[in-house]
Enzyme design. Sequence first.
Site, PDB file in Angstrom:
ATOM      1  CD1 TRP A  22       0.507   0.653   3.270  1.00 12.53           C
ATOM      2  CD2 TRP A  22       0.042  -1.527   3.127  1.00 12.53           C
ATOM      3  NE1 TRP A  22       1.094   0.033   4.340  1.00 12.53           N
ATOM      4  CE2 TRP A  22       0.823  -1.306   4.282  1.00 12.53           C
ATOM      5  CE3 TRP A  22      -0.371  -2.832   2.837  1.00 12.53           C
ATOM      6  CZ2 TRP A  22       1.205  -2.341   5.144  1.00 12.53           C
ATOM      7  CZ3 TRP A  22       0.005  -3.863   3.685  1.00 12.53           C
ATOM      8  CH2 TRP A  22       0.787  -3.617   4.825  1.00 12.53           C
ATOM      9  NE  ARG A  23       5.812   2.817   3.593  1.00 11.81           N
ATOM     10  CZ  ARG A  23       6.435   2.421   4.691  1.00 11.81           C
ATOM     11  NH1 ARG A  23       7.548   1.734   4.620  1.00 11.81           N
ATOM     12  NH2 ARG A  23       5.920   2.697   5.875  1.00 11.81           N
ATOM     13  CD  GLU A  35      -2.241   3.951   8.099  1.00  3.98           C
ATOM     14  OE1 GLU A  35      -2.214   3.441   9.228  1.00  3.98           O
ATOM     15  OE2 GLU A  35      -1.204   4.312   7.508  1.00  3.98           O
ATOM     16  CD  GLN A  40      -4.046  -2.133  19.288  1.00  2.11           C
ATOM     17  OE1 GLN A  40      -3.993  -2.796  20.297  1.00  2.11           O
ATOM     18  NE2 GLN A  40      -3.200  -1.139  19.073  1.00  2.11           N
ATOM     19  CE1 TYR A 118      -1.059   6.193  12.762  1.00  3.97           C
ATOM     20  CE2 TYR A 118      -2.864   4.694  12.200  1.00  3.97           C
ATOM     21  CZ  TYR A 118      -1.575   5.159  11.999  1.00  3.97           C
ATOM     22  OH  TYR A 118      -0.818   4.614  11.003  1.00  3.97           O
ATOM     23  CG  ASP A 136       1.730   4.233  15.308  1.00  4.10           C
ATOM     24  OD1 ASP A 136       2.627   4.994  15.717  1.00  4.10           O
ATOM     25  OD2 ASP A 136       1.958   3.263  14.563  1.00  4.10           O
ATOM     26  CB  CYS A 198      20.361   2.412  20.338  1.00  3.19           C
ATOM     27  SG  CYS A 198      18.924   2.339  21.439  1.00  3.19           S
ATOM     28  CB  CYS A 207      17.335   8.921  21.823  1.00  3.21           C
ATOM     29  SG  CYS A 207      16.306   7.771  22.754  1.00  3.21           S
TER      30      CYS A 207
END
Length: 346
Positions: A22-23, A35, A40, A118, A136, A198, A207
């Site tokens: 879908w991108r 979406e 969830q 959202y 989200d 990270c 961060c």
Amino acid sequence: MTDEFIQPLLAWYDENKRILPWRDKHNAYYTWVSEIMLQQTRVEAVKPYFERFIRELPDIPALAVCPEEKLLKLWEGLGYYSRVRNMQLAAREMVEKYNGRLPEDFSLLISLKGIGSYTAGAIASIAYGIPVPAVDGNVFRVVTRMTEDSEDITRPAFRKKTESALQEIIPKDRPGDFNQAMMELGAVVCVPNGQPKCDLCPVRGFCQAGLHGTMEKFPVKAPKKPRVVEERTVLVIQDGSCTAIRKRPPKGLLAGLYELPNTEGYLNREEALEYVKELGAEPLYIEELPEARHIFSHIEWRMKAYRIRVSSLEQTHIPGILFADKKESERNYAIPSAFGAYEKYM
DNA sequence: AAGGCGGGGTG
DNA sequence: CACCCAGCCTT
């Protein structure tokens, strides 16, 4: 300051974004469907459902007129079935009021059934380039780690605070990519369940949790209520190749889906036979099936089960019960995963 | 603000 | 086992 954060994030996204069905399709309907499915629900689970859904219902008018049984069949196994009912209600409203299209306006989007804060933000920014945030679970995780914010993210007030903060920094030239970059970062780098990666993070210098090694303390969520355990007895009632199924009520758990007849509590053989007689069938013999368990988010079913052969099904017309062979029920009726352990006996 | 609403992946 | 996932709706 914001540019120093946003530019590396967008550059990382451009380089590392996953290829998704879908991108980058420039189709608001695809954005909307994806979406809703992704609520969830993990990307990998959604992919095959999305492809099939678009193939069967390629646009909003097609969704608006789709029969309920087909709609539920397309959603079978995805869970949270009110999502697809609400999607059809919204599609019908779009046909009536918006020329069969998604409105290009955040307030109108969020007024539609099944589209909350959202999803409205995601559609507005990704499909239409409107500079609004889309917060989200991924974004909550990224933001609370970046700022070491210990507030309970399940509080509605925290969502508003986060949305306001992001509204201030969202780049007006690439709002959809910014929102997707934040989510992508949360999905593949700033991951839940254990150590985030990270060393791969394009914005690790910003961060706080990363700098202090406190990543796994965030986000903070209020504890959930424990699940309720329910004991049930499931009946595989059959004559030859046909098995009894029935449609569940239109509201509540697994609304509108089909199920094997089942009842509260554990029935012994005699009680199970009695139950079948009350349904109007004449049992020939009964066989115990293995126990099974199914976990919902808020309920746990512990199931005993019997297979009961009956005679002359065609003479039994019990309200709400129908008889179908395996192929027929697979093709036409959505049966939730909770009964998966007994499918092989159908 | 709290609870209902699925199913599956992951450590 | 526990936690969580590209959340929303009703009460």
